[in-house]
Design a protein around this motif. Structure first.
Motif, PDB file in Angstrom:
ATOM      1  N   ALA A  52      -5.738 -51.126  -1.843  1.00 64.27           N
ATOM      2  CA  ALA A  52      -5.373 -50.483  -0.584  1.00 64.27           C
ATOM      3  C   ALA A  52      -4.169 -49.573  -0.737  1.00 64.27           C
ATOM      4  O   ALA A  52      -3.966 -48.653   0.058  1.00 64.27           O
ATOM      5  N   ASP A  53      -3.328 -49.798  -1.771  1.00 66.86           N
ATOM      6  CA  ASP A  53      -2.169 -48.931  -1.983  1.00 66.86           C
ATOM      7  C   ASP A  53      -2.570 -47.554  -2.473  1.00 66.86           C
ATOM      8  O   ASP A  53      -1.770 -46.612  -2.381  1.00 66.86           O
ATOM      9  N   GLU A  54      -3.750 -47.409  -3.001  1.00 67.01           N
ATOM     10  CA  GLU A  54      -4.190 -46.123  -3.548  1.00 67.01           C
ATOM     11  C   GLU A  54      -5.123 -45.379  -2.599  1.00 67.01           C
ATOM     12  O   GLU A  54      -5.388 -44.194  -2.816  1.00 67.01           O
ATOM     13  N   LEU A  55      -5.647 -46.026  -1.564  1.00 66.13           N
ATOM     14  CA  LEU A  55      -6.562 -45.382  -0.627  1.00 66.13           C
ATOM     15  C   LEU A  55      -5.758 -44.742   0.501  1.00 66.13           C
ATOM     16  O   LEU A  55      -5.005 -45.424   1.199  1.00 66.13           O
ATOM     17  N   LEU A  56      -5.919 -43.438   0.683  1.00 62.45           N
ATOM     18  CA  LEU A  56      -5.196 -42.732   1.728  1.00 62.45           C
ATOM     19  C   LEU A  56      -5.919 -42.872   3.056  1.00 62.45           C
ATOM     20  O   LEU A  56      -7.147 -42.970   3.110  1.00 62.45           O
ATOM     21  N   SER A  57      -5.130 -42.882   4.130  1.00 62.43           N
ATOM     22  CA  SER A  57      -5.716 -43.011   5.463  1.00 62.43           C
ATOM     23  C   SER A  57      -5.344 -41.854   6.380  1.00 62.43           C
ATOM     24  O   SER A  57      -6.123 -41.486   7.258  1.00 62.43           O
ATOM     25  N   ASP A  58      -4.158 -41.269   6.218  1.00 66.06           N
ATOM     26  CA  ASP A  58      -3.753 -40.193   7.125  1.00 66.06           C
ATOM     27  C   ASP A  58      -2.716 -39.331   6.432  1.00 66.06           C
ATOM     28  O   ASP A  58      -2.061 -39.754   5.466  1.00 66.06           O
ATOM     29  N   ILE A  59      -2.556 -38.112   6.939  1.00 64.27           N
ATOM     30  CA  ILE A  59      -1.590 -37.161   6.405  1.00 64.27           C
ATOM     31  C   ILE A  59      -0.939 -36.435   7.569  1.00 64.27           C
ATOM     32  O   ILE A  59      -1.586 -36.164   8.593  1.00 64.27           O
ATOM     33  N   CYS A  60       0.345 -36.143   7.425  1.00 67.60           N
ATOM     34  CA  CYS A  60       1.119 -35.433   8.445  1.00 67.60           C
ATOM     35  C   CYS A  60       2.017 -34.426   7.743  1.00 67.60           C
ATOM     36  O   CYS A  60       2.720 -34.781   6.786  1.00 67.60           O
ATOM     37  N   VAL A  61       2.007 -33.179   8.199  1.00 68.76           N
ATOM     38  CA  VAL A  61       2.775 -32.105   7.571  1.00 68.76           C
ATOM     39  C   VAL A  61       3.754 -31.543   8.592  1.00 68.76           C
ATOM     40  O   VAL A  61       3.366 -31.215   9.718  1.00 68.76           O
ATOM     41  N   ILE A  62       5.010 -31.450   8.198  1.00 73.60           N
ATOM     42  CA  ILE A  62       6.066 -30.833   9.008  1.00 73.60           C
ATOM     43  C   ILE A  62       6.445 -29.535   8.322  1.00 73.60           C
ATOM     44  O   ILE A  62       7.014 -29.538   7.226  1.00 73.60           O
ATOM     45  N   GLY A  63       6.094 -28.414   8.924  1.00 76.61           N
ATOM     46  CA  GLY A  63       6.323 -27.125   8.312  1.00 76.61           C
ATOM     47  C   GLY A  63       7.795 -26.764   8.242  1.00 76.61           C
ATOM     48  O   GLY A  63       8.631 -27.331   8.956  1.00 76.61           O
ATOM     49  N   PRO A  64       8.146 -25.792   7.384  1.00 74.82           N
ATOM     50  CA  PRO A  64       9.546 -25.351   7.322  1.00 74.82           C
ATOM     51  C   PRO A  64       9.953 -24.658   8.607  1.00 74.82           C
ATOM     52  O   PRO A  64       9.133 -24.157   9.365  1.00 74.82           O
ATOM     53  N   LYS A  65      11.247 -24.636   8.836  1.00 72.95           N
ATOM     54  CA  LYS A  65      11.749 -24.014  10.059  1.00 72.95           C
ATOM     55  C   LYS A  65      11.639 -22.494   9.969  1.00 72.95           C
ATOM     56  O   LYS A  65      11.592 -21.911   8.887  1.00 72.95           O
ATOM     57  N   MET A  66      11.607 -21.854  11.112  1.00 75.84           N
ATOM     58  CA  MET A  66      11.574 -20.399  11.189  1.00 75.84           C
ATOM     59  C   MET A  66      12.998 -19.863  11.098  1.00 75.84           C
ATOM     60  O   MET A  66      13.857 -20.198  11.914  1.00 75.84           O
ATOM     61  N   ASP A  67      13.256 -19.025  10.068  1.00 80.57           N
ATOM     62  CA  ASP A  67      14.579 -18.455   9.866  1.00 80.57           C
ATOM     63  C   ASP A  67      14.681 -17.176  10.678  1.00 80.57           C
ATOM     64  O   ASP A  67      14.318 -16.089  10.236  1.00 80.57           O
ATOM     65  N   ALA A  68      15.177 -17.286  11.901  1.00 80.67           N
ATOM     66  CA  ALA A  68      15.272 -16.121  12.786  1.00 80.67           C
ATOM     67  C   ALA A  68      16.355 -15.150  12.335  1.00 80.67           C
ATOM     68  O   ALA A  68      16.227 -13.937  12.518  1.00 80.67           O
ATOM     69  N   ASP A  69      17.426 -15.656  11.729  1.00 84.62           N
ATOM     70  CA  ASP A  69      18.509 -14.760  11.293  1.00 84.62           C
ATOM     71  C   ASP A  69      18.035 -13.815  10.197  1.00 84.62           C
ATOM     72  O   ASP A  69      18.343 -12.625  10.199  1.00 84.62           O
ATOM     73  N   GLU A  70      17.289 -14.351   9.245  1.00 85.32           N
ATOM     74  CA  GLU A  70      16.782 -13.496   8.171  1.00 85.32           C
ATOM     75  C   GLU A  70      15.729 -12.531   8.688  1.00 85.32           C
ATOM     76  O   GLU A  70      15.646 -11.378   8.248  1.00 85.32           O
ATOM     77  N   LEU A  71      14.910 -12.974   9.622  1.00 89.38           N
ATOM     78  CA  LEU A  71      13.855 -12.117  10.148  1.00 89.38           C
ATOM     79  C   LEU A  71      14.421 -10.954  10.947  1.00 89.38           C
ATOM     80  O   LEU A  71      13.926  -9.824  10.865  1.00 89.38           O
ATOM     81  N   MET A  72      15.474 -11.201  11.728  1.00 88.74           N
ATOM     82  CA  MET A  72      16.052 -10.165  12.585  1.00 88.74           C
ATOM     83  C   MET A  72      17.307  -9.552  11.972  1.00 88.74           C
ATOM     84  O   MET A  72      18.151  -9.013  12.676  1.00 88.74           O
ATOM     85  N   PHE A  73      17.434  -9.608  10.636  1.00 85.10           N
ATOM     86  CA  PHE A  73      18.609  -9.034   9.986  1.00 85.10           C
ATOM     87  C   PHE A  73      18.606  -7.515  10.160  1.00 85.10           C
ATOM     88  O   PHE A  73      17.637  -6.831   9.827  1.00 85.10           O
ATOM     89  N   GLY A  74      19.698  -6.990  10.679  1.00 86.67           N
ATOM     90  CA  GLY A  74      19.812  -5.561  10.901  1.00 86.67           C
ATOM     91  C   GLY A  74      19.243  -5.090  12.222  1.00 86.67           C
ATOM     92  O   GLY A  74      19.356  -3.906  12.551  1.00 86.67           O
ATOM     93  N   GLU A  75      18.622  -5.983  12.999  1.00 86.75           N
ATOM     94  CA  GLU A  75      18.064  -5.600  14.294  1.00 86.75           C
ATOM     95  C   GLU A  75      19.099  -5.845  15.387  1.00 86.75           C
ATOM     96  O   GLU A  75      19.921  -6.762  15.303  1.00 86.75           O
ATOM     97  N   GLU A  76      19.047  -5.021  16.416  1.00 85.33           N
ATOM     98  CA  GLU A  76      19.992  -5.161  17.521  1.00 85.33           C
ATOM     99  C   GLU A  76      19.582  -6.258  18.487  1.00 85.33           C
ATOM    100  O   GLU A  76      20.419  -6.944  19.052  1.00 85.33           O
ATOM    101  N   ASP A  77      18.294  -6.400  18.684  1.00 86.06           N
ATOM    102  CA  ASP A  77      17.815  -7.401  19.636  1.00 86.06           C
ATOM    103  C   ASP A  77      17.767  -8.771  18.979  1.00 86.06           C
ATOM    104  O   ASP A  77      17.515  -8.905  17.771  1.00 86.06           O
TER     105      ASP A  77
END
Length: 875
Positions: free
Chosen positions: A389-414
């Motif tokens: 039972a230790d080797e049989l998988l039952s479920d998976i959950c993925v937490i994606g990386p955060k959205m880097d808003a500072d890098e995306l809007m670098f140089g933008e005024e808004d």
């Protein structure tokens, strides 16, 4: 970590309707099975996920056998409270006012009839809560959910919804079972459903209620077993035609799907379009990008991908030593993104309250079927266990990386407005894997999964080069959530997302519920990765080796109750219900109410009006919450002996029931079968009776403990009020006691201040530090004053003729001269008086006033000079 403040409330306990909704009986109507735990066939008894509770706000949908029970938890709670208040008032005057909770009005719960042929195993609500997917072991039905106002109508009879059978010739009992059904996070208005079968076939269904054919045939079907062996994007990776005979293949065993999942819609990078698949035998695969024909991205997805792809292509052109495979992959991503940039998105209105969606078409180049990435290697994985039972998988959950808003809007005024939840956390993806034994593996996706496609037929790349660097996941932590005695063959633990943080979740096993939080190390690790200062490696090592994730078991099922597994938990947070977790068995609901976390929103505080009246603080909870005891359901079940006797009465041994008991093989057979039935019943009844006895003994101990605590509290109250003083002793009031304590505290504070001042003086005297510039200037000033005021010994003349002493001497001399003048004037007056000189009184008064003013002035000058000299001498 959530703190449990109460367990299953009274309005969800017997004999209220809130309890009957979760059981096999509702309003006296029995059903064949409950919560998917009682199998109607051998196929239904197959282990699998049990997600029989779905929620829409405070509304819950519970699968009970082949039925769906709908209930509004807030309505049930208010109805119970109204009933309690009515009962209390009925003892007095009573009331005749209108009551919406009476029997001829809406009851807050309904029965929804379904078209399924087997017990329902999973209920999955669409992102906009307008569709619900109903899954059995092999079939999928999609129902249109009505408006809540229709569910709370006066009619309390069973309700029939509009159903659509998904894949009438695809998802049938003669084909492979359903492993997972997911609503694609990038589907247009949440209408794209992804089904993954146990034989590793992924299908995308773009549903439309105006086109019934959209429920019959998927827009994209991918056989992962074919894709794993594919060499060119031009090959056919579609699923086999239903009814085609299949031969044995090792992939049929190694690629049996256990579960699949997407990251959240607001995750950064390629996460929202990456399908993660966990195989039953332990392999992990990723499919990126998996998109429907029409898809609707969030506003930040395309700009962030465009920036990263262009930067990668530019870096590969300038960098030396980049492999041809990496350059070819970067060019494929650039072609894919270029086709998206050249499109003019169409706009489609969403459900009420949702913004207008921008709809793009799936790019045709390099191909619509991505490459299957994997199997991923688990670096630093725990050692293999002897338990299967230790080797049989039952479920998976993925937490994606955060959205880097500072890098995306670098140089933008808004500034880009993003949800705070998407901006916080780790810039690296986290993959959580759960095994059948309850072991949780927390892995970090350091490399990040990116879009990949197979090469064209003319651009084949040797597989030896591709397999030289297989993808990998770094195992960060391994946790056990089940005890050895709780591990059984039917175990199938599942994840349940938390509503407060995306880095916390609940694991529901067959007999337990466990809370896991990754927050203790996620934010600290992100700070170390961003700073990258000296000593970062050491601090990360300490972080990895120290205490990491929080783990707390919240609920444990009774050891003797193994026939009713828990359903996957549903977490709700509502002002009327609080922070609420709901699960269920075939015998009733299990609810846990947590203490709401203290969340402060500065923006809300700034926007409050001056007359805002905050809610009063809730009273502190001094007692330890515990679940109410409920007798074992075995004591309520009817005996199976009448059914056994009825079966024997219509069988071949029916004559034995009418004759005397004789020793014969037939009699032995009947007695043996009856003994099996009775022994099983007596065992269950005995176990329930033993539990009841233990509860009674524990009740006595708890009562004794409560009495002791009440006595302790009473003694404390008496000590505060002064009632603990015996007769004949002086009575000291509580005010006097408090004032005495305050005075003692003040004296103690004064003593401490004096001691601190003495220590400071001693420390100053004992210090040999150099004088500061200000101190040196002050000493020079003192020396100068001393020099100007000093006089030689035996001589009253000052050393400095321009100093203060000279000025003082001059003032004294002036004073003597003035006194002499006054004396002369008084003498002349005495002389003139005998001669009877007549001086006008006005002149005499003016002269005297002038003299007195001069005297007062000189006296003031003398006093000022004396005071200054005294101060200088003291200094």
């Amino acid at each position: 970590m959530p703190k449990v403040i109460s367990y299953t409330p009274a309005w969800l306990s017997k004999p209220n309707p809130g309890h009957e909704i979760f059981t096999t009986k509702t309003m006296g109507a029995p059903t064949a099975s409950s919560n998917g735990s009682t199998a109607s066939s051998k196929r239904a008894a197959k282990p699998g996920p049990r997600r029989t509770i779905a929620r829409r706000g405070t509304e819950v949908f519970i699968a009970v056998g082949k039925e769906i029970r709908w209930a509004d938890l807030v309505y049930l709670k208010e109805a119970w409270e109204d009933k309690q208040s009515t009962n209390s008032l009925s003892k007095g005057k009573g009331r005749d006012s209108y009551n919406q909770f009476e029997g001829d009005h809406a009851q807050g719960y309904r029965i929804i009839k379904t078209q399924v042929a087997e017990d329902i195993r999973q209920l999955i609500i669409s992102p906009h809560a307008n569709y619900i997917a109903i899954l059995t072991t092999h079939t999928v039905h999609v129902a249109i959910l009505p408006d809540p106002s229709l569910l709370t109508a006066a009619d309390t009879g069973p309700m029939k919804l509009k159903y659509y059978t998904l894949g009438p010739t695809t998802h049938v009992t003669s084909q492979s079972g359903i492993a997972s059904a997911l609503w694609h996070p990038l589907g247009v208005n949440g209408t794209c459903l992804v089904t993954v079968t146990e034989d590793a076939v992924v299908r995308l269904w773009e549903l439309s209620t105006t086109d019934r054919w959209s429920f019959d045939k998927p827009t994209l079907a991918i056989d992962l077993k074919k894709l794993a062996d594919g060499t060119s994007v031009d090959q056919d990776f579609g699923a086999s035609v239903p009814g085609t005979s299949k031969g044995f293949s090792p992939d049929s065993f190694e690629m049996e799907v256990a579960s699949a999942c997407f990251a959240s819609r607001g995750s950064g990078g390629w996460s929202p379009m990456t399908l993660w698949i966990a195989m039953r035998e332990g392999d992990i695969y990723a499919l990126c990008p998996l998109l429907p024909e029409k898809w609707s991205p969030p506003p930040t997805l395309i700009p962030s991908l465009s920036v990263s792809i262009v930067a990668k292509v530019a870096a590969y052109e300038d960098e030396q030593g980049v492999s041809p495979q990496s350059k070819a992959l970067a060019q494929q991503q650039l072609d894919w993104m270029s086709e998206i940039d050249n499109q003019e998105p169409s706009h489609i209105e969403g459900p009420p309250g949702e913004p207008i969606a921008e709809v793009y078409l799936r790019p045709g180049k390099p191909g619509r079927v991505p490459k299957l990435q994997g199997p991923f290697e688990l670096d630093l994985a725990p050692e293999e266990s002897e338990q299967e039972a230790d080797e049989l998988l039952s479920d998976i959950c993925v937490i994606g990386p955060k959205m880097d808003a500072d890098e995306l809007m670098f140089g933008e005024e808004d500034d880009l407005e993003l949800d705070e939840v998407d901006q916080e956390g780790l810039s690296v993806g986290i993959v959580c894997i759960l095994t059948s034994s309850g072991r949780l593996l927390v892995c970090l996706d350091l490399d990040g999964v990116e879009a990949q496609w197979l090469p064209k037929a003319k651009q084949k790349v040797t597989r030896f080069v591709e397999d030289s660097n297989p993808p990998s996941l770094l195992t960060f932590e391994a946790l056990d959530t089940s005890r050895d005695s709780e591990v059984r063959d039917a175990n199938w633990p599942v994840f349940s997302h938390d509503v407060n943080s995306r880095y916390s979740f609940y694991i529901t096993n067959t007999s337990s519920i466990t809370f896991i939080s990754l927050a203790p190390w996620v934010f600290r690790m992100e700070a170390e990765l961003n700073e990258a200062t000296i000593g970062t490696d050491f601090r990360i090592k300490i972080l990895v080796e120290g205490n990491k994730s929080l783990r707390e078991r919240l609920w444990t099922q009774k050891s003797y109750d193994k026939s009713s597994p828990l359903s996957a938990s549903a977490v709700i947070r509502d002002p009327d219900l609080g922070y609420f977790l709901l699960s269920a068995t075939s015998h009733g609901p299990i609810a846990l109410t947590f203490e709401a976390p203290d969340l402060h929103f500065d923006l809300e505080r700034r926007s409050r009006s001056p007359t805002y009246d905050p809610e009063p603080d809730k009273p502190l909870i001094f007692f330890e919450p515990r679940p109410c005891y409920e007798p074992a359901h075995t004591l309520e079940e009817s005996s199976a002996m009448p059914a056994f006797i009825e079966r024997v009465r219509h069988g071949k041994y029916k004559r034995l029931l009418q004759e005397e008991v004789r020793l014969s093989p037939a009699t032995l057979t009947i007695i043996t079968e009856a003994h099996k039935v009775i022994s099983e019943e007596t065992h269950r009844v005995g176990t329930a009776a033993a539990e009841l006895f233990r509860r009674c003994v524990k009740l006595q101990l708890d009562l004794t403990n409560h009495i002791a605590k009440a006595r302790d509290v009473a003694n404390r109250i008496k000590a505060i009020t002064g009632d603990d003083v015996d007769d004949g002793q002086p009575v000291i009031t509580a005010d006097a006691r408090v004032e005495a304590r305050i005075e003692a505290a003040k004296r103690r504070q004064t003593e401490l201040n004096n001691r601190i001042e003495d220590m400071r003086r001693k420390a100053n005297r004992g210090s040999n530090r150099e004088l500061s510039d200000k101190e040196k200037a002050w000493i020079e000033e003192v020396d100068t004053l001393d020099h100007t005021t000093a006089t030689e010994e035996g001589n009253q003349e000052p050393v400095d003729p321009k100093g203060h002493a000279a000025r003082l001497a001059k003032v004294k001399k002036l004073e003597e001269e003035l006194l002499d003048d006054v004396h002369d004037l008084s003498t002349e007056k005495e002389v003139a008086t005998p001669q009877k000189l007549k001086v006008p009184s006005e002149i005499r008064k003016a002269k005297m006033a002038q003299v007195m003013g001069l005297l007062e002035r000189e006296s003031a000058l003398v006093e000022a000079a004396k005071n200054r000299l005294e101060r200088l001498s003291l200094a």
